[in-house]
Design an enzyme around this catalytic site. Sequence first.
Site, PDB file in Angstrom:
ATOM      1  NE  ARG A  44       0.124  16.306 -13.715  1.00  0.00           N
ATOM      2  CZ  ARG A  44       0.825  15.567 -12.876  1.00  0.00           C
ATOM      3  NH1 ARG A  44       0.534  15.588 -11.587  1.00  0.00           N
ATOM      4  NH2 ARG A  44       1.813  14.812 -13.296  1.00  0.00           N
ATOM      5  CG  HIS A  61       0.858  14.245 -24.356  1.00  0.00           C
ATOM      6  ND1 HIS A  61       1.510  15.432 -24.595  1.00  0.00           N
ATOM      7  CD2 HIS A  61       1.708  13.511 -23.592  1.00  0.00           C
ATOM      8  CE1 HIS A  61       2.696  15.423 -23.994  1.00  0.00           C
ATOM      9  NE2 HIS A  61       2.836  14.261 -23.382  1.00  0.00           N
ATOM     10  NE  ARG A  93      -3.997  -2.093   2.047  1.00  0.00           N
ATOM     11  CZ  ARG A  93      -3.934  -3.093   2.927  1.00  0.00           C
ATOM     12  NH1 ARG A  93      -3.058  -3.043   3.909  1.00  0.00           N
ATOM     13  NH2 ARG A  93      -4.761  -4.118   2.822  1.00  0.00           N
ATOM     14  CE  LYS A 145       4.880  16.832 -14.930  1.00  0.00           C
ATOM     15  NZ  LYS A 145       4.980  15.565 -15.598  1.00  0.00           N
ATOM     16  CG  ASN A 159      -1.689  15.184 -21.005  1.00  0.00           C
ATOM     17  OD1 ASN A 159      -0.631  14.571 -21.011  1.00  0.00           O
ATOM     18  ND2 ASN A 159      -2.604  15.011 -20.066  1.00  0.00           N
ATOM     19  CE  LYS A 213      -1.075  13.255 -15.254  1.00  0.00           C
ATOM     20  NZ  LYS A 213      -1.396  13.736 -16.615  1.00  0.00           N
ATOM     21  CG  HIS A 227       5.537   9.579 -24.851  1.00  0.00           C
ATOM     22  ND1 HIS A 227       4.182   9.385 -24.758  1.00  0.00           N
ATOM     23  CD2 HIS A 227       5.797  10.750 -24.218  1.00  0.00           C
ATOM     24  CE1 HIS A 227       3.643  10.390 -24.086  1.00  0.00           C
ATOM     25  NE2 HIS A 227       4.606  11.230 -23.745  1.00  0.00           N
ATOM     26  CD  GLU A 233      -4.510  15.593 -16.426  1.00  0.00           C
ATOM     27  OE1 GLU A 233      -3.321  15.294 -16.275  1.00  0.00           O
ATOM     28  OE2 GLU A 233      -5.180  15.263 -17.392  1.00  0.00           O
ATOM     29  CG  HIS A 248      -1.401   9.301 -25.375  1.00  0.00           C
ATOM     30  ND1 HIS A 248      -2.058   9.696 -24.227  1.00  0.00           N
ATOM     31  CD2 HIS A 248      -0.081   9.448 -25.106  1.00  0.00           C
ATOM     32  CE1 HIS A 248      -1.179  10.061 -23.324  1.00  0.00           C
ATOM     33  NE2 HIS A 248       0.024   9.922 -23.827  1.00  0.00           N
ATOM     34  CD  GLU A 271       6.427  14.936 -23.252  1.00  0.00           C
ATOM     35  OE1 GLU A 271       5.771  15.985 -23.172  1.00  0.00           O
ATOM     36  OE2 GLU A 271       5.908  13.794 -23.177  1.00  0.00           O
TER      37      GLU A 271
END
Length: 373
Positions: A244, A251, A124, A230, A248, A146, A268, A240, A255, A188
Amino acid sequence: MAEVLHRVGIDLGERSYSIDIGQGLLPAAATFAACPKAAQAVIVTNTTVAPLYARQLQAALAARYAQVRTVVLPDGEAYKDWQTLNLIFDALLQHGCDRKTVLFALGGGVVGDMTGFAAASYMRGVPFVQIPTTLLSQVDSSVGGKTAINHPLGKNMIGAFYQPQLVVCDLDTLATLPERELSAGLAEVIKYGPIADMDFLAWLEHNIDALRQQDKAALAHAVKRSVEIKAWVVGQDEKESGLRAILNFGHTFGHAIEAGMGYGNWLHGEGVGAGMVMAAHLSQRLGLVDAAFVERLTHLIERAGLPTRGPILDTQDNAGAYLEHMRVDKKAEAGDIRFVLIDGPGKAVVRSAPDALVREVINACCAPASVGA
Ligand code: NAD
Ligand code: GLY
């Protein structure tokens, strides 16, 4: 000699931490002097990075931890999956790691995202440290918490928000990075300009060649400014719920390219490069920016060594294939695709767009694939 050139803080209350940017940091015990105490440390890395840097890191960590183990994963985006994640859990359990054990992610964004997710879920939650060794992971993925793995139906679909204790960006590690990977990282870096800082975009236009030639001062500034932006965004919207999402930019299309071409075929950052051009065109068609802005951004992306056109995913209905992939994007709401668009230079907005317009952009911005080594 270890030298911290810049230290950027990310302000998240009790989850705040530093991003140290410098040279000679990875082999220096002092770099890790403030890491959480524990009996065991576990370095998670991959088959490419381990022979380059694992031994140095192991020696540095031995000053603080009685036992330092190393888990070596197969290399590649295609392995960012459940099966490979389980290799980390197997090793942690086999070595009797307790809930104080500190994980050290040594590698690019794939290793960082997977190690972070393992740290978030093992017993956990155990502490972890990011030691990003690609430009992309230094300027983006190691910061902000993330963590995720891919699902065959969608990129980064299974994961958690879970912050590291420290991020160590050792610029020396970039010396061994293939040119194609450096360019992917520049995607990026470039994104921070149009969404937040046009002065930084202008700085990149002057320094893109120096960055590609791995000029240390230029790299140090690019990493610092990227991470500052960032940290500023994540500090306001960690999970987000709004702002935030601007990180992206490019993206949503990117993606779709990564998933549509099969993970690992387009990097990527390459998907994000072509994706930013497509998102800029969509912004223009919606009247948010002019053609000169789109041309300026496209030129910089090209100079960074990145593709500026998307690949053909389906010869029968290419736009339909993109749309299908984009509907499983995490920003989508009830099947409505949400795009990060440029709302005037230096400002981003998240909104939907009519399918017909998106189809026009895809048809105008795609060509048979030409990336790869
Ligand atoms: P990557 O982790 O696959 O690394 C690229 C390649 O470079 C790999 O083959 C790797 O083994 C190799 N490599 C790493 N460091 C090296 C070095 N110093 N010298 C030589 N080779 C080296 O890819 P990446 O571009 O670093 O990261 C992409 C991943 O990051 C994607 O999975 C993407 O989804 C994720 N990502 C996450 C976030 C986030 O916020 N968590 C943000 C952006 C991207
Ligand atoms: N890379 C996008 C984010 O961290 O939110």
